[in-house]
Design a protein around this motif. Sequence first.
Motif, PDB file in Angstrom:
ATOM      1  N   HIS A  57       0.861  -1.183   0.000  1.00 40.13           N
ATOM      2  CA  HIS A  57       0.000   0.000   0.000  1.00 40.13           C
ATOM      3  C   HIS A  57       0.899   1.236   0.000  1.00 40.13           C
ATOM      4  O   HIS A  57       1.011   1.957   0.994  1.00 40.13           O
ATOM      5  CB  HIS A  57      -0.922  -0.015   1.212  1.00 40.13           C
ATOM      6  CG  HIS A  57      -1.852  -1.190   1.249  1.00 40.13           C
ATOM      7  ND1 HIS A  57      -3.090  -1.183   0.636  1.00 40.13           N
ATOM      8  CD2 HIS A  57      -1.714  -2.419   1.805  1.00 40.13           C
ATOM      9  CE1 HIS A  57      -3.690  -2.360   0.837  1.00 40.13           C
ATOM     10  NE2 HIS A  57      -2.860  -3.127   1.539  1.00 40.13           N
ATOM     11  N   VAL A  58       1.510   1.467  -1.144  1.00 31.10           N
ATOM     12  CA  VAL A  58       2.570   2.467  -1.248  1.00 31.10           C
ATOM     13  C   VAL A  58       2.055   3.876  -1.004  1.00 31.10           C
ATOM     14  O   VAL A  58       2.608   4.628  -0.188  1.00 31.10           O
ATOM     15  CB  VAL A  58       3.233   2.371  -2.642  1.00 31.10           C
ATOM     16  CG1 VAL A  58       4.254   3.482  -2.815  1.00 31.10           C
ATOM     17  CG2 VAL A  58       3.871   1.006  -2.831  1.00 31.10           C
ATOM     18  N   ASP A  59       0.987   4.257  -1.708  1.00 32.41           N
ATOM     19  CA  ASP A  59       0.484   5.628  -1.581  1.00 32.41           C
ATOM     20  C   ASP A  59       0.047   5.928  -0.156  1.00 32.41           C
ATOM     21  O   ASP A  59       0.330   7.003   0.386  1.00 32.41           O
ATOM     22  CB  ASP A  59      -0.690   5.849  -2.548  1.00 32.41           C
ATOM     23  CG  ASP A  59      -0.262   5.803  -4.005  1.00 32.41           C
ATOM     24  OD1 ASP A  59       0.935   6.040  -4.266  1.00 32.41           O
ATOM     25  OD2 ASP A  59      -1.109   5.509  -4.868  1.00 32.41           O
ATOM     26  N   GLU A  60      -0.649   4.954   0.481  1.00 30.30           N
ATOM     27  CA  GLU A  60      -1.121   5.166   1.849  1.00 30.30           C
ATOM     28  C   GLU A  60       0.057   5.318   2.816  1.00 30.30           C
ATOM     29  O   GLU A  60       0.024   6.133   3.744  1.00 30.30           O
ATOM     30  CB  GLU A  60      -2.000   3.995   2.303  1.00 30.30           C
ATOM     31  CG  GLU A  60      -3.327   3.906   1.561  1.00 30.30           C
ATOM     32  CD  GLU A  60      -3.231   2.990   0.338  1.00 30.30           C
ATOM     33  OE1 GLU A  60      -2.117   2.875  -0.223  1.00 30.30           O
ATOM     34  OE2 GLU A  60      -4.261   2.420  -0.045  1.00 30.30           O
ATOM     35  N   SER A  61       1.112   4.536   2.576  1.00 29.03           N
ATOM     36  CA  SER A  61       2.292   4.611   3.432  1.00 29.03           C
ATOM     37  C   SER A  61       2.937   5.993   3.350  1.00 29.03           C
ATOM     38  O   SER A  61       3.251   6.608   4.381  1.00 29.03           O
ATOM     39  CB  SER A  61       3.303   3.533   3.020  1.00 29.03           C
ATOM     40  OG  SER A  61       4.447   3.570   3.840  1.00 29.03           O
ATOM     41  N   ILE A  62       3.110   6.485   2.129  1.00 28.81           N
ATOM     42  CA  ILE A  62       3.725   7.795   1.937  1.00 28.81           C
ATOM     43  C   ILE A  62       2.833   8.906   2.495  1.00 28.81           C
ATOM     44  O   ILE A  62       3.309   9.858   3.121  1.00 28.81           O
ATOM     45  CB  ILE A  62       4.025   8.043   0.445  1.00 28.81           C
ATOM     46  CG1 ILE A  62       5.019   6.991  -0.083  1.00 28.81           C
ATOM     47  CG2 ILE A  62       4.574   9.446   0.233  1.00 28.81           C
ATOM     48  CD1 ILE A  62       6.357   6.986   0.596  1.00 28.81           C
ATOM     49  N   GLN A  63       1.528   8.774   2.296  1.00 32.17           N
ATOM     50  CA  GLN A  63       0.601   9.784   2.804  1.00 32.17           C
ATOM     51  C   GLN A  63       0.638   9.859   4.331  1.00 32.17           C
ATOM     52  O   GLN A  63       0.560  10.939   4.917  1.00 32.17           O
ATOM     53  CB  GLN A  63      -0.828   9.492   2.322  1.00 32.17           C
ATOM     54  CG  GLN A  63      -1.083   9.865   0.874  1.00 32.17           C
ATOM     55  CD  GLN A  63      -0.779  11.336   0.580  1.00 32.17           C
ATOM     56  OE1 GLN A  63      -1.196  12.227   1.315  1.00 32.17           O
ATOM     57  NE2 GLN A  63      -0.037  11.569  -0.491  1.00 32.17           N
ATOM     58  N   LEU A  64       0.766   8.704   4.973  1.00 33.44           N
ATOM     59  CA  LEU A  64       0.854   8.703   6.434  1.00 33.44           C
ATOM     60  C   LEU A  64       2.162   9.333   6.907  1.00 33.44           C
ATOM     61  O   LEU A  64       2.202   9.982   7.953  1.00 33.44           O
ATOM     62  CB  LEU A  64       0.721   7.279   6.982  1.00 33.44           C
ATOM     63  CG  LEU A  64      -0.715   6.793   7.202  1.00 33.44           C
ATOM     64  CD1 LEU A  64      -0.731   5.340   7.660  1.00 33.44           C
ATOM     65  CD2 LEU A  64      -1.423   7.656   8.242  1.00 33.44           C
ATOM     66  N   PHE A  65       3.222   9.144   6.129  1.00 32.60           N
ATOM     67  CA  PHE A  65       4.488   9.792   6.476  1.00 32.60           C
ATOM     68  C   PHE A  65       4.330  11.311   6.414  1.00 32.60           C
ATOM     69  O   PHE A  65       4.804  12.038   7.300  1.00 32.60           O
ATOM     70  CB  PHE A  65       5.602   9.335   5.530  1.00 32.60           C
ATOM     71  CG  PHE A  65       6.897  10.071   5.722  1.00 32.60           C
ATOM     72  CD1 PHE A  65       7.618   9.933   6.901  1.00 32.60           C
ATOM     73  CD2 PHE A  65       7.394  10.912   4.741  1.00 32.60           C
ATOM     74  CE1 PHE A  65       8.811  10.614   7.095  1.00 32.60           C
ATOM     75  CE2 PHE A  65       8.577  11.593   4.918  1.00 32.60           C
ATOM     76  CZ  PHE A  65       9.292  11.448   6.100  1.00 32.60           C
ATOM     77  N   ILE A  66       3.641  11.782   5.394  1.00 35.68           N
ATOM     78  CA  ILE A  66       3.390  13.223   5.269  1.00 35.68           C
ATOM     79  C   ILE A  66       2.513  13.706   6.427  1.00 35.68           C
ATOM     80  O   ILE A  66       2.753  14.772   7.005  1.00 35.68           O
ATOM     81  CB  ILE A  66       2.718  13.522   3.910  1.00 35.68           C
ATOM     82  CG1 ILE A  66       3.696  13.198   2.761  1.00 35.68           C
ATOM     83  CG2 ILE A  66       2.266  14.976   3.824  1.00 35.68           C
ATOM     84  CD1 ILE A  66       3.078  13.210   1.384  1.00 35.68           C
ATOM     85  N   GLU A  67       1.501  12.899   6.781  1.00 33.43           N
ATOM     86  CA  GLU A  67       0.629  13.249   7.904  1.00 33.43           C
ATOM     87  C   GLU A  67       1.413  13.277   9.213  1.00 33.43           C
ATOM     88  O   GLU A  67       1.197  14.143  10.072  1.00 33.43           O
ATOM     89  CB  GLU A  67      -0.509  12.229   7.996  1.00 33.43           C
ATOM     90  CG  GLU A  67      -1.543  12.543   9.056  1.00 33.43           C
ATOM     91  CD  GLU A  67      -2.653  11.502   9.116  1.00 33.43           C
ATOM     92  OE1 GLU A  67      -3.250  11.336  10.206  1.00 33.43           O
ATOM     93  OE2 GLU A  67      -2.924  10.847   8.085  1.00 33.43           O
ATOM     94  N   MET A  68       2.337  12.337   9.365  1.00 32.54           N
ATOM     95  CA  MET A  68       3.194  12.280  10.558  1.00 32.54           C
ATOM     96  C   MET A  68       3.981  13.578  10.712  1.00 32.54           C
ATOM     97  O   MET A  68       4.068  14.155  11.811  1.00 32.54           O
ATOM     98  CB  MET A  68       4.151  11.095  10.435  1.00 32.54           C
ATOM     99  CG  MET A  68       5.159  10.975  11.564  1.00 32.54           C
ATOM    100  SD  MET A  68       6.352   9.647  11.214  1.00 32.54           S
ATOM    101  CE  MET A  68       7.296   9.636  12.742  1.00 32.54           C
ATOM    102  N   GLN A  69       4.549  14.055   9.616  1.00 35.31           N
ATOM    103  CA  GLN A  69       5.302  15.305   9.652  1.00 35.31           C
ATOM    104  C   GLN A  69       4.384  16.488   9.956  1.00 35.31           C
ATOM    105  O   GLN A  69       4.753  17.391  10.718  1.00 35.31           O
ATOM    106  CB  GLN A  69       6.010  15.530   8.316  1.00 35.31           C
ATOM    107  CG  GLN A  69       7.120  14.533   8.025  1.00 35.31           C
ATOM    108  CD  GLN A  69       7.713  14.752   6.654  1.00 35.31           C
ATOM    109  OE1 GLN A  69       7.045  14.596   5.633  1.00 35.31           O
ATOM    110  NE2 GLN A  69       8.962  15.151   6.614  1.00 35.31           N
ATOM    111  N   ARG A  70       3.194  16.456   9.362  1.00 31.05           N
ATOM    112  CA  ARG A  70       2.244  17.550   9.567  1.00 31.05           C
ATOM    113  C   ARG A  70       1.822  17.655  11.034  1.00 31.05           C
ATOM    114  O   ARG A  70       1.568  18.740  11.541  1.00 31.05           O
ATOM    115  CB  ARG A  70       1.025  17.339   8.668  1.00 31.05           C
ATOM    116  CG  ARG A  70       0.082  18.532   8.614  1.00 31.05           C
ATOM    117  CD  ARG A  70      -0.898  18.441   7.467  1.00 31.05           C
ATOM    118  NE  ARG A  70      -1.687  17.213   7.504  1.00 31.05           N
ATOM    119  CZ  ARG A  70      -1.654  16.271   6.558  1.00 31.05           C
ATOM    120  NH1 ARG A  70      -0.866  16.409   5.507  1.00 31.05           N
ATOM    121  NH2 ARG A  70      -2.414  15.194   6.659  1.00 31.05           N
TER     122      ARG A  70
END
Length: 532
Positions: free
Chosen positions: A354-367
């Motif tokens: 689930h590549v896109d979801e993984s990257i999106q959560l990383f962005i959310e983590m930073q946010r």
Amino acid sequence: MIRKTISNRPQLSTLWKNCANIHALKQVHANLIVNGFNSNRYALRELIFTSAMVIPGTITYAQTLFEQITEPDTFMWNTIIRGSAQSSVPCKAVLLYTQMEKKCIGADNFTFPFVLKACTRLSWVNMGNGIHGKVLKFGFESNTFVRNTLIYFHANCGELKVARMLFEGYAERDVVAWSALTAGYARRGELVMARQLFDEMPVKDLVSWNVMITGYAKHGEMESARKLFNEVPERDVVTWNVMIAGYVLCGSHEQAFEIYEGMRCAGERPDEVTMLCLLSACTDFGGLDVGQKIHQSIMETGLKRMSTVLGNALIDMYAKCGSIERALEVFRGMRERDVSTWNSIIGALAVHGHVDESIQLFIEMQREKFRPDEITFVGVLVACSHGGMVIEGCQYFDLMRIQYGIEPNIKHYGCMVDLLGRAGLLDEAFKFVEEMEIEPNPIIWRTLLGACRIQGNVVLGKRANEKLLAMRRNHSGDYVLLSNIYASKGEWDGVERVRNLMDDRGVIKEAGSSTIDTDNKELMGFFFNSKS
């Protein structure tokens, strides 16, 4: 009402008992400031005791309060040292003691045990020995409380001989001294001596039984642990948890769940440690059905306000048992998260593709202002590798080093090699390995060899294989990969040479396993099984 009560000493202890949370504590603190913070010594004592010892998670607040007290007395010093020793940062207790010494505040028979407990938790042997010297200097060694703590310190991280000498030096030995010395021998694997002491105890309390059962369980001697477990006159949650954890550690998952069922039937209430042990067992053997039942039990046993540690364990269990949807559900339902929470879900999504979801959560983590660590970036780079996101992967690799100041370790380099290899950029992958700032390990070369097999590149495959065989010569999969590369190109002479090389070196091909499956398991284990 609070202001009136503060000036009334007899009613004060009732007020502190009603301070059940940090909000109520701050109210009392504010009223103390209004009435002159340092004017009521009794109130200050109660305030420090309540914040340091009574309300969970307020030790930092207690330490800040303590710094505002003009002339703290010995009781206040002892209380803040005690609370700090029991906290997640026990070194603060030692620092406070050194400040106490510099201010020439006389330590007493309570001060030294609290500092010694901190030294034991930190395994600070030299500091503990120094405290022992202070005990002798001020004549506190004959105090039972101090002596028992010295035995506990030396038995756990100092010298067992010193602990034994202290133990035998006094005719009156209570059960605490017996248990402390027994635990020391058991923890160091000297189970025969520990059992001898246990059998010689004139009086055994539940702690003594738990100490001995724990010693057997931690060293895998579950038959001996079970025998004592069956004999113990009474059991508490620790007794049950030790048995469950011991069976999980030995891989005897059925017995672990059998003990858990016995625990429930006996009316003992499972706690967080129980559930963490059982979730670990489910994760180990992929028992999704059982894991779901454990999750349900957690919700039914009053642990509805799930701790971060328990939530992280559930995410890990669901992810490793193949239910990424339930892992996400747990993640979204958690009120409090830490970096490990984000790392678990980002890594789980990455591994499951689930590549896109993984990257999106990383962005959310930073946010949400969580600072990524080295484990976070392993998950992100794995996601990029699985998604063929070469440019993004390189950008995240640079982001890790430049913005967050995290030096790449072997796992990050392995992810980048896997990323380039999967994308067919073999020349770039080999160049990347040659320019690595740390020595490549066999997994790095195995990753390259696997990429060469997929791309059918014989020349680079031979080069990777040579490097690999120079490090390890008996792993049949390394030879099979090279043989497959030759076979894919119809170079049967090369296949024969590899087979002859295996025969010459006595390497036998492992039966019943796919090379691709082996590669995936090895890589994923490399990236995620260790927290280093």
